[in-house]
Motif scaffolding. Structure first.
Motif, PDB file in Angstrom:
ATOM      1  N   GLY A 436       0.818  -1.203   0.000  1.00  0.00           N
ATOM      2  CA  GLY A 436       0.000   0.000   0.000  1.00  0.00           C
ATOM      3  C   GLY A 436       0.854   1.256   0.000  1.00  0.00           C
ATOM      4  O   GLY A 436       0.580   2.224  -0.715  1.00  0.00           O
ATOM      5  N   VAL A 437       1.892   1.255   0.819  1.00  0.00           N
ATOM      6  CA  VAL A 437       2.802   2.404   0.866  1.00  0.00           C
ATOM      7  C   VAL A 437       3.503   2.574  -0.475  1.00  0.00           C
ATOM      8  O   VAL A 437       3.651   3.700  -0.995  1.00  0.00           O
ATOM      9  N   LEU A 438       3.949   1.466  -1.066  1.00  0.00           N
ATOM     10  CA  LEU A 438       4.655   1.529  -2.342  1.00  0.00           C
ATOM     11  C   LEU A 438       3.745   2.080  -3.430  1.00  0.00           C
ATOM     12  O   LEU A 438       4.152   2.942  -4.222  1.00  0.00           O
ATOM     13  N   ARG A 439       2.492   1.615  -3.472  1.00  0.00           N
ATOM     14  CA  ARG A 439       1.543   2.073  -4.497  1.00  0.00           C
ATOM     15  C   ARG A 439       1.271   3.573  -4.355  1.00  0.00           C
ATOM     16  O   ARG A 439       1.258   4.315  -5.344  1.00  0.00           O
ATOM     17  N   THR A 440       1.097   4.024  -3.126  1.00  0.00           N
ATOM     18  CA  THR A 440       0.842   5.448  -2.892  1.00  0.00           C
ATOM     19  C   THR A 440       2.045   6.286  -3.301  1.00  0.00           C
ATOM     20  O   THR A 440       1.911   7.348  -3.928  1.00  0.00           O
ATOM     21  N   GLY A 441       3.232   5.808  -2.971  1.00  0.00           N
ATOM     22  CA  GLY A 441       4.442   6.541  -3.328  1.00  0.00           C
ATOM     23  C   GLY A 441       4.640   6.635  -4.830  1.00  0.00           C
ATOM     24  O   GLY A 441       5.059   7.683  -5.356  1.00  0.00           O
ATOM     25  N   GLN A 442       4.339   5.559  -5.554  1.00  0.00           N
ATOM     26  CA  GLN A 442       4.480   5.569  -7.002  1.00  0.00           C
ATOM     27  C   GLN A 442       3.504   6.564  -7.643  1.00  0.00           C
ATOM     28  O   GLN A 442       3.869   7.302  -8.572  1.00  0.00           O
ATOM     29  N   ARG A 443       2.259   6.577  -7.166  1.00  0.00           N
ATOM     30  CA  ARG A 443       1.279   7.501  -7.727  1.00  0.00           C
ATOM     31  C   ARG A 443       1.661   8.945  -7.440  1.00  0.00           C
ATOM     32  O   ARG A 443       1.535   9.825  -8.308  1.00  0.00           O
ATOM     33  N   LEU A 444       2.150   9.196  -6.237  1.00  0.00           N
ATOM     34  CA  LEU A 444       2.575  10.554  -5.891  1.00  0.00           C
ATOM     35  C   LEU A 444       3.749  10.993  -6.750  1.00  0.00           C
ATOM     36  O   LEU A 444       3.798  12.137  -7.223  1.00  0.00           O
ATOM     37  N   ALA A 445       4.696  10.092  -6.979  1.00  0.00           N
ATOM     38  CA  ALA A 445       5.862  10.427  -7.806  1.00  0.00           C
ATOM     39  C   ALA A 445       5.449  10.739  -9.237  1.00  0.00           C
ATOM     40  O   ALA A 445       5.974  11.674  -9.864  1.00  0.00           O
ATOM     41  N   SER A 446       4.481   9.993  -9.779  1.00  0.00           N
ATOM     42  CA  SER A 446       4.028  10.227 -11.155  1.00  0.00           C
ATOM     43  C   SER A 446       3.315  11.569 -11.286  1.00  0.00           C
ATOM     44  O   SER A 446       3.507  12.295 -12.265  1.00  0.00           O
ATOM     45  N   ARG A 447       2.513  11.890 -10.311  1.00  0.00           N
ATOM     46  CA  ARG A 447       1.727  13.128 -10.407  1.00  0.00           C
ATOM     47  C   ARG A 447       2.566  14.378 -10.195  1.00  0.00           C
ATOM     48  O   ARG A 447       2.153  15.473 -10.576  1.00  0.00           O
ATOM     49  N   THR A 448       3.709  14.220  -9.564  1.00  0.00           N
ATOM     50  CA  THR A 448       4.576  15.391  -9.296  1.00  0.00           C
ATOM     51  C   THR A 448       5.844  15.363 -10.145  1.00  0.00           C
ATOM     52  O   THR A 448       6.791  16.094  -9.866  1.00  0.00           O
ATOM     53  N   ARG A 449       5.856  14.567 -11.210  1.00  0.00           N
ATOM     54  CA  ARG A 449       7.111  14.352 -11.926  1.00  0.00           C
ATOM     55  C   ARG A 449       7.644  15.612 -12.603  1.00  0.00           C
ATOM     56  O   ARG A 449       8.845  15.744 -12.808  1.00  0.00           O
ATOM     57  N   ARG A 450       6.777  16.535 -12.963  1.00  0.00           N
ATOM     58  CA  ARG A 450       7.261  17.762 -13.585  1.00  0.00           C
ATOM     59  C   ARG A 450       8.021  18.660 -12.607  1.00  0.00           C
ATOM     60  O   ARG A 450       8.736  19.576 -13.007  1.00  0.00           O
ATOM     61  N   LEU A 451       7.859  18.395 -11.335  1.00  0.00           N
ATOM     62  CA  LEU A 451       8.542  19.201 -10.310  1.00  0.00           C
ATOM     63  C   LEU A 451       9.874  18.574  -9.873  1.00  0.00           C
ATOM     64  O   LEU A 451      10.611  19.174  -9.089  1.00  0.00           O
ATOM     65  N   HIS A 452      10.163  17.386 -10.398  1.00  0.00           N
ATOM     66  CA  HIS A 452      11.370  16.689  -9.947  1.00  0.00           C
ATOM     67  C   HIS A 452      12.626  17.390 -10.454  1.00  0.00           C
ATOM     68  O   HIS A 452      12.685  17.828 -11.612  1.00  0.00           O
ATOM     69  N   PRO A 453      13.682  17.488  -9.618  1.00  0.00           N
ATOM     70  CA  PRO A 453      14.938  18.112 -10.059  1.00  0.00           C
ATOM     71  C   PRO A 453      15.693  17.196 -11.018  1.00  0.00           C
ATOM     72  O   PRO A 453      15.471  15.987 -11.057  1.00  0.00           O
ATOM     73  N   ARG A 454      16.590  17.781 -11.787  1.00  0.00           N
ATOM     74  CA  ARG A 454      17.399  16.990 -12.711  1.00  0.00           C
ATOM     75  C   ARG A 454      18.603  16.361 -12.016  1.00  0.00           C
ATOM     76  O   ARG A 454      19.188  15.406 -12.525  1.00  0.00           O
ATOM     77  N   THR A 455      18.981  16.917 -10.895  1.00  0.00           N
ATOM     78  CA  THR A 455      20.083  16.353 -10.111  1.00  0.00           C
ATOM     79  C   THR A 455      19.638  16.199  -8.675  1.00  0.00           C
ATOM     80  O   THR A 455      18.736  16.907  -8.204  1.00  0.00           O
ATOM     81  N   LEU A 456      20.294  15.286  -7.973  1.00  0.00           N
ATOM     82  CA  LEU A 456      19.954  15.037  -6.579  1.00  0.00           C
ATOM     83  C   LEU A 456      20.642  16.052  -5.680  1.00  0.00           C
ATOM     84  O   LEU A 456      21.761  16.503  -5.976  1.00  0.00           O
ATOM     85  N   PRO A 457      20.037  16.392  -4.570  1.00  0.00           N
ATOM     86  CA  PRO A 457      20.667  17.318  -3.627  1.00  0.00           C
ATOM     87  C   PRO A 457      21.583  16.574  -2.663  1.00  0.00           C
ATOM     88  O   PRO A 457      21.556  15.341  -2.566  1.00  0.00           O
ATOM     89  N   GLY A 458      22.375  17.328  -1.922  1.00  0.00           N
ATOM     90  CA  GLY A 458      23.198  16.765  -0.846  1.00  0.00           C
ATOM     91  C   GLY A 458      24.150  15.688  -1.319  1.00  0.00           C
ATOM     92  O   GLY A 458      24.768  15.808  -2.391  1.00  0.00           O
ATOM     93  N   PRO A 459      24.283  14.588  -0.547  1.00  0.00           N
ATOM     94  CA  PRO A 459      25.210  13.512  -0.920  1.00  0.00           C
ATOM     95  C   PRO A 459      24.885  12.873  -2.261  1.00  0.00           C
ATOM     96  O   PRO A 459      25.759  12.332  -2.934  1.00  0.00           O
TER      97      PRO A 459
END
Length: 492
Positions: A436-459
């Motif tokens: 259930g947690v995995l499914r929710t996380g995947q849907r959230l990631a898909s719906r916000t994908r345009r906001l994702h950075p091109r590089t990772l922050p921090g380490p």
């Protein structure tokens, strides 16, 4: 294991410096590609290469499972043939034994056959501290010694040097060690080889004590084997009055018949030859032929600790052919010195942390000195699954856990600098075990994908600095499957 490379930085820092050296990279690229191509042609000549490879693996594994029995048999065979066997638990004990044996002869000079084991325990430095000078007689080892350098390759220790650099070393240093280089020495291979030959000949004829390692030891007969291409080994093994061989306990094979397999696979994998030009075998001592006294120093130095690890022990199969170095993209760019050990490249990345432990910064970094491309496994003549061992050691570095050190079970603490990685893996484990947690996380990631950075922050910046972040799909796979299949089956 001896700290021969004490003071060197961890692999990432050493490699970062090495890749800036364009001369070094050029030397390595030319040498490794040349050796790699020759090896491929030599191996292709044998239709049964894969069967030989599997036979070598099985012989080594069978031997390691019964190592205690075969070592006792070897000692009995060597003793019956007139030799003397000494047991050394670590580098200090081995160096003490060898120094005492040399002092007993009254000599202050020794000649040496190329030997990884003696490099591992820093024997030359230990003898120097006792007033005994050791002369390397292998051409590449001679270059390293005269240049006050360190070996950077198992087979070709001076692989990082080009001909011009070697000529300068010979011209500048040979006179301080014995016969000087000829006047007007050029950098042609023939002239360099002749200069080394003239320089070493007087050492061979004068020396009363020789020191060697061994490629193999045969338990049933007590025979030791050294394979080489220059003839210097034959001179060191036959001319001195006393011969001392320092050999790792894993170099043993049970029978003479077992040796047949490795005398086919080793030369083709290392020097790309059908057989080595010089294959020297000796069994104890013989009146009127060869050394009058023979001493075998059996070296542990972390090997039984390595044997205790069911995954890591396969590194002890290694026959030191160096094929893994010549195909490794990391070694080709960073060179051998960056590994901080006499065992560089992929095999060094799995062998050194097991022999020495992962307590130091450099040893903790070595399991990560790989892209896990698997090329090393493909060329290994005894089928060591180096990527598997690397992953095992990475887990040990990051998570800590049980291990064997100096014969005792210990609990290792996680290495510093991996807290974020441990936290990320624990979070991933928690999510992946909860659908259930995995499914929710995947849907959230898909719906916000345009906001994702091109590089990772921090380490994470270190990872995304050389890689593209994978794009998140517009729809999770589970949702797509449920939609396109009409909800048939389990969509959770």
């Amino acid at each position: 294991m001896s700290g021969t490379f004490v003071g060197m930085p961890a692999f990432p820092a050493a490699a970062r410096e090495a890749v800036r050296d364009t001369t070094l990279r050029g030397n390595l690229r030319h040498a490794t590609h040349t050796i790699r191509a020759k090896r491929a042609r030599a191996v292709a000549e044998l239709e049964d290469w894969e069967r030989l490879r599997q036979a070598g693996m099985r012989i080594k594994d069978r031997t390691l499972r019964r190592l205690d029995r075969y070592l006792v048999q070897l000692e009995e065979s060597v003793t019956a043939a007139g030799g003397t066997v000494h047991w050394a638990a670590d580098a200090d004990e081995a160096n003490r034994i060898v120094a005492e044996l040399v002092k007993a002869t009254g000599e202050t000079e020794v000649v040496k056959v190329k030997s990884m084991a003696t490099q591992e325990i820093a024997l030359n430095e230990a003898l120097e501290a006792q007033g005994i000078r050791a002369y390397e007689t292998d051409l590449a080892e001679l270059i390293v010694q005269l240049g006050e350098d360190r070996p950077s390759h198992i087979l070709v220790p001076a692989i990082h040097r080009n001909r011009g650099e070697i000529r300068e070393i010979f011209t500048r240093e040979m006179g301080e060690w014995g016969r000087p280089a000829p006047e007007g020495l050029t950098d042609t291979p023939a002239d360099l080889a002749e200069a080394a030959r003239l320089h070493l000949r007087e050492k061979f004829l004068r020396a009363k004590v020789g020191i060697s390692g061994a490629n193999f030891m045969v338990a049933e007969t007590g025979t030791l084997v050294v394979v080489e291409s220059e003839g210097n080994g034959r001179m060191c093994l036959t001319l001195p009055e006393t011969l001392i061989s320092v050999v790792g306990i894993e170099k043993i094979v049970p029978t003479w018949q077992d040796l047949e397999v490795f005398l086919q696979t080793l030369p083709r994998s290392s020097t790309a030859e059908r057989m080595n030009p010089y294959t020297s075998m000796w069994t104890g001592t013989t009146d009127g032929d060869g050394p009058r006294a023979f001493h075998l120093v059996l070296l542990d130095n972390g090997r039984t600790d390595t044997l205790a690890d069911e995954v890591g022990r396969q590194a002890l199969r290694c026959i030191r052919c160096s094929a893994c170095l010549n195909v490794c993209p990391v070694y080709e760019r960073a060179g051998g010195h960056a590994y901080g050990s006499v065992y560089p490249g992929p095999i060094g990345a799995v062998l050194s942390p097991q022999l020495r432990g992962t307590g130091s910064e450099i040893d903790a970094s070595l399991p990560f000195a790989s892209s896990l491309c698997g090329a090393c496994y493909e060329v290994c003549p005894v089928a060591i699954d180096i990527p598997e061992v690397l992953v095992r050691l990475r887990e040990r570095v990051v998570e800590g856990g049980g291990a064997v050190r100096e014969g005792n079970k210990v609990l290792l603490r996680p290495a510093k600098g991996h807290a974020a990685e441990r936290a990320a893996m624990r979070a991933a484990r928690w999510a992946l075990t909860r659908p259930g947690v995995l499914r929710t996380g995947q849907r959230l990631a898909s719906r916000t994908r345009r906001l994702h950075p091109r590089t990772l922050p921090g380490p994470g910046r270190a990872w995304s600095g050389t890689r593209d972040l994978p794009p998140v799909p517009a729809e999770p796979f589970r949702d797509w499957w449920q939609r396109t299949r009409g909800g048939r089956g389990d969509a959770s």
